[in-house]
Scaffold this motif. Structure first.
Motif, short mmCIF file in Angstrom:
data_model
loop_
_atom_site.label_atom_id
_atom_site.label_comp_id
_atom_site.label_asym_id
_atom_site.label_seq_id
_atom_site.Cartn_x
_atom_site.Cartn_y
_atom_site.Cartn_z
N SER A 183 20.16 -39.32 -1.30
CA SER A 183 20.42 -39.60 -2.63
C SER A 183 20.21 -41.15 -2.74
O SER A 183 19.69 -41.55 -4.04
CB SER A 183 21.98 -39.42 -3.06
OG SER A 183 22.51 -38.35 -3.09
N SER A 184 19.94 -41.92 -1.80
CA SER A 184 19.73 -43.02 -1.88
C SER A 184 18.10 -43.27 -2.21
O SER A 184 17.67 -44.50 -3.00
CB SER A 184 19.83 -44.20 -0.73
OG SER A 184 19.08 -43.61 0.61
N PHE A 187 17.86 -41.04 -5.82
CA PHE A 187 18.64 -41.41 -6.97
C PHE A 187 18.81 -42.98 -7.11
O PHE A 187 19.37 -43.51 -8.14
CB PHE A 187 19.98 -40.79 -7.32
CG PHE A 187 19.72 -39.27 -7.36
CD1 PHE A 187 19.03 -38.59 -8.39
CD2 PHE A 187 20.46 -38.51 -6.38
CE1 PHE A 187 18.98 -37.19 -8.38
CE2 PHE A 187 20.40 -37.13 -6.44
CZ PHE A 187 19.54 -36.61 -7.35
N GLY A 188 18.47 -43.47 -5.87
CA GLY A 188 18.77 -44.99 -5.80
C GLY A 188 20.17 -45.54 -5.71
O GLY A 188 20.45 -46.64 -6.06
N THR A 189 20.94 -44.36 -5.29
CA THR A 189 22.52 -44.80 -5.45
C THR A 189 23.02 -43.88 -4.15
O THR A 189 22.66 -42.91 -3.63
CB THR A 189 23.09 -44.03 -6.82
OG1 THR A 189 22.49 -44.48 -7.73
CG2 THR A 189 24.57 -44.06 -6.87
N ALA A 295 13.41 -33.10 -7.64
CA ALA A 295 14.62 -33.85 -7.25
C ALA A 295 15.61 -32.66 -6.68
O ALA A 295 16.26 -32.97 -5.76
CB ALA A 295 14.98 -34.55 -8.54
N VAL A 296 15.66 -31.70 -7.30
CA VAL A 296 16.52 -30.81 -6.74
C VAL A 296 16.31 -30.31 -5.36
O VAL A 296 17.21 -30.08 -4.62
CB VAL A 296 16.69 -29.55 -7.84
CG1 VAL A 296 17.58 -28.51 -7.27
CG2 VAL A 296 17.16 -30.01 -8.96
N ASP A 297 15.13 -30.05 -5.15
CA ASP A 297 14.62 -29.64 -3.85
C ASP A 297 14.89 -30.83 -2.79
O ASP A 297 15.47 -30.37 -1.75
CB ASP A 297 13.16 -29.25 -4.02
CG ASP A 297 12.43 -28.17 -4.59
OD1 ASP A 297 13.50 -27.33 -4.82
OD2 ASP A 297 11.43 -28.15 -4.80
N LEU A 298 14.78 -31.83 -2.95
CA LEU A 298 14.92 -32.76 -2.08
C LEU A 298 16.43 -33.07 -1.84
O LEU A 298 16.86 -33.35 -0.47
CB LEU A 298 14.19 -34.01 -2.51
CG LEU A 298 12.58 -34.29 -2.58
CD1 LEU A 298 12.05 -35.51 -3.02
CD2 LEU A 298 12.28 -34.22 -1.15
N PHE A 299 17.03 -33.09 -2.83
CA PHE A 299 18.46 -33.29 -2.53
C PHE A 299 19.05 -32.29 -1.93
O PHE A 299 20.03 -32.31 -1.18
CB PHE A 299 19.08 -33.55 -4.26
CG PHE A 299 20.51 -33.84 -4.26
CD1 PHE A 299 21.04 -34.99 -3.77
CD2 PHE A 299 21.60 -33.02 -5.03
CE1 PHE A 299 22.61 -35.01 -3.83
CE2 PHE A 299 22.87 -32.90 -5.09
CZ PHE A 299 23.37 -34.21 -4.41
#
Length: 494
Positions: A183-184, A187-189, A295-299
């Motif tokens: 997530s970091s 999403f940077g978070t 993003a869904v894939d990576l998350f």
């Protein structure tokens, strides 16, 4: 059910059966295919594939038919590759010929060829290149991401301390820690462990992994058209992914309004910038749909694979306390108690490194890897694999090869140790797959596993609630993935 509705369902099933039968007849006429068990109309080889342990069935078929054999998943003809030589030849030596992503019905429905994992052709090449570059730029394999992992490990240690030696299930805790690392980057978070929205997303991802690895997930792979009409846990998969997509879309919108192109914060910012650069290119693959799915894939992948390996790994150490103790002795000798472990320590900790490698080998988390495909008629050994055929490399056949790993069904760190105690590398170590489609986050996962394992064992001795000899290491579910059995443990401060 209304008569008209019942008639529609019946007609759909009837037409699906006709399609299955036509495909089956066509497949029987194709010559020069690798050998395999004879399929039945519509059912294919379903009756021979154990829905509770697909991997074991394929291992047995590989031993019978050899390094390449043909199966029918329902009406779809697939070719399975068995053993190190065949898989290396296909994925590494002839990587360009086998680089395409094969059909996986649930992914075909959900991803629609978008994103970095299930795309093909020029789209995959561009997204894969961009993803690898962005992951490296945000620290994968570098000191900066190591610091993030160590920081997250401190939050994890606090949660262990808060249990005050009481029994707890570590499943969600490992998922939260692993998810916060990816997530970091995406999403940077980082999210707090009591964030209800974040916990909900973790539960969706964990649930999907379990369902995909269950008989329901296997039946969907075999009979996707039919299973669409059947109630069951598999119906949750799409709903879970849609909820994750909603979360990602909200993050993307928030990023767009606060982005500073001179200082991109994460993967989403970088993707936005790439979209702006190519806004006049009508054929650009950098679209909002590809951003969402990437993003869904990576998350999802960055959360589930590492957390499941941690969960399975610590279950193994509960069964073998003497191995846990030996790892702790090495940690005390090399790292001590005054500082936290770091990646520079790994080269001086061969036993710990061997244990982590043996965990990944032994559990064979994704035993078949994701399917590949050939885009043209492809000669392979003495056979010809027809254009469009889905290819399943059986990674577990490499990880359990007795020529490389004596007694492969036994957990033994000596599989990765030389006689002098130094670490032994092996070309047969393929838990992340191999070749051009190897997991993009391999470097990140390796860092997480080493730092999370060593930081926890530096500070805690883990105890099971039952006698170690009674701990069952066979997977609870085995199909898409190998899911460990649920358990609790007690964390005793050292």
């Amino acid at each position: 059910m209304e008569p008209l509705g019942a008639a529609s369902v019946f007609l759909t099933i009837f037409l699906s059966c006709l399609v299955f039968l036509a495909a089956w007849r066509r497949s029987l006429k194709t010559g020069k295919l690798p050998p395999g068990p004879a399929p039945l109309p519509i059912l294919g080889n379903a009756l021979q594939l154990k829905t509770n342990n697909l991997c074991q069935t394929l291992q047995e078929l590989g031993e019978k038919y050899g390094p390449a054999f043909t199966l029918h998943f329902g009406a779809e003809r697939v070719v399975a590759l068995y053993g190190y030589e065949a898989i290396k030849e296909a994925l590494i030596d002839r990587g360009e010929e086998f680089v395409a992503r094969g059909s996986l019905p649930i992914a075909d429905k959900l991803n629609r060829g978008l994103g970095v994992i299930f795309s093909n052709g020029e789209r995959w090449k561009q997204l894969r290149r961009f993803t690898l570059t962005t992951l490296r730029n945000f620290g994968m394999g570098k000191k900066s991401i190591e610091e993030r992992i160590l920081e997250e490990a401190q939050y994890q240690l606090e949660m262990f301390r808060d249990t005050q030696e009481r029994p707890f299930d570590p499943t969600v805790l490992f998922s939260l820690a692993s998810s916060n690392i990816i997530s970091s980057i995406v999403f940077g978070t980082r999210y707090e462990y009591d964030d209800k929205r974040f916990l909900m997303l973790i539960n969706f991802i964990n649930d999907n992994f379990k369902v995909l690895s269950s008989p329901w997930g296997q039946l969907y792979t075999l009979f996707p058209s039919f299973m669409e009409f059947i109630p069951g846990p598999h119906q949750r998969i799409c709903k879970n992914v849609e909820r994750v997509k909603e979360f990602v879309l909200e993050e993307i919108k928030a990023h767009k309004s606060t982005m500073n192109p001179s200082t991109p914060r994460d993967f989403i910012d970088c993707f936005h910038m790439k979209m702006d650069q190519e806004k006049n290119n009508e054929t650009s693959e950098f679209t909002i749909d590809n951003l969402v799915m990437s993003a869904v894939d990576l998350f999802g992948a960055g959360t589930e694979t590492t957390s499941s390996t941690l969960r399975y790994g610590f279950l193994i150490l509960l069964k073998y306390p003497e191995i846990q103790e030996k790892v702790q002795e090495e940690i005390d000798c090399i790292v001590g108690r005054a500082r936290y472990p770091c990646m520079a320590d790994r080269g001086q900790m061969p036993y710990t490194d061997a244990v982590i490698h043996e965990i990944q080998r032994f559990i064979s988390l994704i035993p078949l890897t994701l399917p590949h495909a050939v885009l043209r008629d492809t000669p392979f050994r003495q056979y010809v694999i027809p254009k469009g055929t889905t290819i399943y490399p059986i990674l577990s056949s490499v990880l359990y090869d007795s020529r490389e790993f004596p007694n492969p069904k036994e957990f033994d760190p000596r599989h990765f140790l030389n006689n002098d105690g130094s670490f032994r590398k092996s070309d047969f170590f393929m838990p992340f797959s191999a070749g051009k489609r190897i997991c993009a986050g391999e470097g990140l996962a390796r860092m997480e596993l080493f730092l999370f394992f060593t930081t926890i064992l530096q500070n805690f001795t883990l105890k099971p609630l039952i006698h170690p000899k009674d701990i069952d290491l066979t997977p609870q579910l085995s199909s898409f993935g190998n899911v460990p059995r649920p358990y609790q443990l007690c964390a005793l401060p050292r």
